[in-house]
Design an enzyme around this catalytic site. Structure first.
Site: not given
Length: 310
Positions: A73, A101, A115, A208
């Site tokens: 992203d 992550y 987000d 997300r």
């Protein structure tokens, strides 16, 4: 004479650049898209090779063949794996394995994009959420699970990304839940409303969606505040990632992981006949192995599929 000498230097630099084949990891900062970062990286290399006004977005007659292996992203940062030359054909194969992550979530607010770039669509109390209850609920999201991808993603409908269709004001239906794998999931910090997760997952997983689903499971809501990809395939953020000040031919050459040689083709011996259907003149199109795309399909969150976007 001076112009001729400059052309020779340019040709030598470009030849060296075009001789590179393999994959490496570069650092993607927050803000630009993965495509923007790739184009900046390509432009720097072409300028160093002597191309005065390179157009990194030009696809036809490219001076340098380059692609990336998984979209992050624009709001995310971290490892972005890049293929150069024949390395573009090896991205999917060489990136098999897990991704890691670090995500910072915020309780009490849900957004349309899941987000911090989106608009707040819901606010709920989170006073009842403790670190213990958070860790308890993480177990439900570990292992082989079903996950619904977010609407704002690089997944496509009729050839267009869902996120693009939404920004155009078109109605988009959620994609059906699909199987994903989470190898490990842990809380590394809990400071309400913020909490930090370390995640190791397989392809197609959306961080997300995890944080959004986790907020609902806690009878509250949540969204991702920060997202960093710390590992993709064999590449880690601390050990392998080239920062922007090292985007030079010298550093790229040193960091490049070479492509494995293609498997040797076995010719039939003098006493062995070729199998029926192997004659190129007689084979139908159905007999041919599908060609491998030079750039993998985009996917993910920061997390990806064989490569999507999140």
């Amino acid at each position: 004479m001076a112009a001729k000498g400059a052309n020779v230097v340019q040709n030598v630099g470009l030849s060296k650049l075009q001789s590179l084949n393999g994959i490496l990891a570069i650092y993607k900062k927050c803000g630009p898209t993965s495509a923007d970062v790739l184009n900046s990286f390509k432009e720097k290399l072409l300028k160093e090779a002597g191309i005065a006004n390179p157009n990194p977005r030009k696809r036809k007659k490219q001076a340098l063949k380059i692609g990336h292996g998984g979209t992050l992203d624009s709001a995310a940062s971290g490892v972005l794996v890049v293929g150069i030359g024949d390395g573009t054909k090896m991205l999917t194969t060489m990136l098999a394995g897990s991704k890691k992550y670090t995500a910072v979530g915020e309780l009490g607010k849900a957004t349309d994009t899941h987000d911090a770039t989106g608009s707040v669509v819901q606010e709920k109390s989170y006073d009842h959420v403790t670190r213990e209850t958070l860790e308890e609920h993480l177990q439900k999201f570990t292992g082989d699970i079903m996950q619904v991808p977010p609407l704002y993603s690089a997944l496509k409908k009729d050839g267009q990304r869902l996120s693009v269709l939404l920004k155009k004001g078109q109605e988009v239906e959620a994609k059906p839940a699909r199987p994903v794998t989470v190898y490990s999931l842990s809380v590394t910090d809990f400071s309400p409303p913020l909490f930090t997760l370390d995640i190791e997952c397989g392809g197609g997983f959306y961080v997300r969606s995890l944080v959004d689903d986790l907020g609902k499971a806690l009878l509250s809501c949540a969204h991702v505040r920060e997202l960093v990809r710390t590992k993709q395939g064999q590449f880690t953020l601390d050990e392998h990632t080239l920062r922007e000040d090292r985007w030079t031919v010298e550093h790229v050459t040193a960091a490049l992981q070479p492509c494995p040689p293609p498997p040797a083709k076995h010719k039939p011996g003098p006493n062995r006949k070729a199998k029926p259907g192997n004659n190129n003149n007689n084979s139908s199109s159905n007999d041919k192995a599908p060609s491998q795309p030079s750039t993998p399909q985009q996917a993910g969150d920061g997390a990806d599929e064989a490569n999507n976007k999140d």
